[in-house]
Design a protein around this motif. Sequence first.
Motif, PDB file in Angstrom:
ATOM      1  N   ALA A 206      48.982 -42.047  29.930  1.00 35.58           N
ATOM      2  CA  ALA A 206      49.672 -41.255  29.246  1.00 35.58           C
ATOM      3  C   ALA A 206      49.258 -41.124  27.843  1.00 35.58           C
TER       4      ALA A 206
ATOM      5  N   GLU B  87      51.513 -46.014  31.584  1.00 39.23           N
ATOM      6  CA  GLU B  87      51.225 -45.683  29.802  1.00 39.23           C
ATOM      7  C   GLU B  87      49.912 -45.656  29.480  1.00 39.23           C
TER       8      GLU B  87
ATOM      9  N   ALA C 281      57.768 -42.253  37.244  1.00 45.24           N
ATOM     10  CA  ALA C 281      56.354 -41.304  36.726  1.00 45.24           C
ATOM     11  C   ALA C 281      55.283 -41.712  37.576  1.00 45.24           C
TER      12      ALA C 281
ATOM     13  N   TYR D 154      56.963 -36.801  31.618  1.00 42.06           N
ATOM     14  CA  TYR D 154      57.955 -37.980  32.093  1.00 42.06           C
ATOM     15  C   TYR D 154      58.452 -38.747  30.728  1.00 42.06           C
ATOM     16  N   GLY D 155      57.602 -38.308  29.610  1.00 40.02           N
ATOM     17  CA  GLY D 155      57.662 -39.342  28.518  1.00 40.02           C
ATOM     18  C   GLY D 155      59.258 -38.940  27.739  1.00 40.02           C
ATOM     19  N   ASP D 156      59.665 -40.102  27.110  1.00 41.40           N
ATOM     20  CA  ASP D 156      61.026 -39.799  26.338  1.00 41.40           C
ATOM     21  C   ASP D 156      60.503 -39.800  24.795  1.00 41.40           C
TER      22      ASP D 156
ATOM     23  N   LEU E  67      57.575 -44.078  29.616  1.00 40.46           N
ATOM     24  CA  LEU E  67      57.787 -43.531  31.082  1.00 40.46           C
ATOM     25  C   LEU E  67      58.714 -44.301  32.002  1.00 40.46           C
TER      26      LEU E  67
ATOM     27  N   GLY F 255      57.031 -35.527  24.517  1.00 39.44           N
ATOM     28  CA  GLY F 255      57.213 -36.151  25.820  1.00 39.44           C
ATOM     29  C   GLY F 255      58.297 -34.987  26.713  1.00 39.44           C
TER      30      GLY F 255
ATOM     31  N   PHE G  58      57.656 -41.921  23.973  1.00 40.77           N
ATOM     32  CA  PHE G  58      56.581 -41.742  25.113  1.00 40.77           C
ATOM     33  C   PHE G  58      56.763 -42.788  25.924  1.00 40.77           C
TER      34      PHE G  58
END
Length: 225
Positions: free
Chosen positions: A207, A204, A200, A189-191, A196, A166, A194
Amino acid sequence: MVPGQDGRVTSTEKIRTEQVATETGEARVHWYPARRPRLVLAASHGAGGGIEARDLRALAAALPEHGVSVALVEQPWRVAGKKVAPAPRTLDTGWRGVWPALAAPGLPVVAGGRSAGARVACRTAAGLGAAGVLALSFPLHPPGRPEKSRAPELLGAGLPTLVVQGGNDPFGRPAEFPAGDHELVEIPYGDHGFALPKRAELGEPEAMRLLTDAVTRWALSLLPG
């Protein structure tokens, strides 16, 4: 039933669950088979969650139609209902104990996992004869502690390796990763999971499609011809 990339559940065929005895207890393998499999992707969860993680669900939903059977592995500590993962050596022992079941179909097997599971795969894959390593959200360092680098585990995998990270992962953003033989794909942008933020520029589903497309392309590149 199999969870789709958007979290909904859709139907599929022949999904099965297999209990596997290991030195550290019973593991559980959830098989999502391809109709004409050419490869197995085996992936385990991290220390803070299970196989319900959005990236693992997305892989299970998307890859079988491309000839890649997916095996999502619940480590013995998770099957036993424990809340805290054991030491790395115990995690590695449990993973090694599951490997014969993963290799039983007689196909090349990619060793994979997310977070702590990615570390396990990196440490053990070469010794198990894996075809490659998939590292999802590799925890390069503890949040805010870049000096505590785990890069040697990743760089020492010794096999074709794909990292999917991410863009805002506090355990290691893509720009922090050292140069090496691995390929790295960023999910913007993913943590670490993943997820968002609202700001973003993608949702999802997009992504997860970026993730599954990258993994599919890379996994199939490991096959001869």
